[in-house]
Design a protein around this motif. Structure first.
Motif, short mmCIF file in Angstrom:
data_model
loop_
_atom_site.label_atom_id
_atom_site.label_comp_id
_atom_site.label_asym_id
_atom_site.label_seq_id
_atom_site.Cartn_x
_atom_site.Cartn_y
_atom_site.Cartn_z
N TRP A 52 12.34 11.60 29.13
CA TRP A 52 12.31 11.43 30.64
C TRP A 52 12.62 13.26 30.85
O TRP A 52 11.84 13.05 32.36
CB TRP A 52 13.66 10.58 30.85
N ALA A 86 13.80 2.70 25.17
CA ALA A 86 13.58 2.90 23.55
C ALA A 86 13.25 1.86 22.57
O ALA A 86 12.58 2.13 21.67
CB ALA A 86 14.86 3.94 23.18
N VAL A 90 13.92 9.20 23.89
CA VAL A 90 13.78 8.65 25.46
C VAL A 90 14.16 9.51 26.98
O VAL A 90 13.55 10.18 27.42
CB VAL A 90 13.98 7.24 25.22
N VAL A 133 7.07 11.15 23.09
CA VAL A 133 7.78 10.05 23.77
C VAL A 133 6.02 9.29 25.23
O VAL A 133 5.99 10.93 25.58
CB VAL A 133 8.42 9.61 24.29
N LEU A 185 5.93 7.61 27.66
CA LEU A 185 6.13 6.66 28.52
C LEU A 185 5.49 6.59 30.46
O LEU A 185 4.77 7.04 30.37
CB LEU A 185 7.30 7.73 29.63
#
Length: 93
Positions: free
Chosen positions: A20, A6, A16, A49, A51
Motif C-alpha cells: 500500500w 491480507a 500488504v 501483492v 491490490l
C-alpha cells in the motif's frame, strides 16, 4: 483493515502495508522495520501483492488522518488560490 485485506489476498499484513505504501504517489521512500530475520525475509513479498482499487480505497480510508490546525489553513481553498494562482496539479495513479 490491513489484516482483512491480507487475509483476502493470502499475504501477510506487513506485505500488504508495504505494498500500500509503495503505491502512494507522494511516498518517495519506504523504510523497513524488521526486528527479526524472518520479518526481513517476508518484506520483499510486498512486491507481489496485487491490490484492487476497492482494497486501496479501504486502506486509504483506514489510514486517513485529518491534518488539523494550523495545517488546514494553508490547504484551504482561499489560501490555495492566492498562493498558486488557482493552479492544480493532478497526482499520478
Amino acid at each position: 483493515m490491513v489484516r482483512q485485506v491480507a487475509g483476502e489476498l493470502g499475504h501477510t499484513p506487513a506485505q500488504v502495508a508495504l505494498a500500500w505504501t509503495l503505491r502512494k504517489p507522494g511516498v518517495t521512500s519506504t523504510l523497513l522495520g524488521a526486528r527479526t530475520p524472518a520479518q526481513l525475509e517476508d518484506n520483499p513479498g510486498a512486491l507481489t501483492v496485487e491490490l484492487t482499487d476497492a482494497q486501496l480505497a479501504r486502506l486509504d480510508a483506514a489510514g486517513a488522518i485529518a491534518p488539523g490546525q494550523p495545517h488546514e489553513l494553508p490547504a484551504s481553498e482561499p489560501i490555495r488560490r492566492v498562493t498558486t494562482g488557482d493552479l492544480r496539479i493532478e497526482t499520478r495513479r
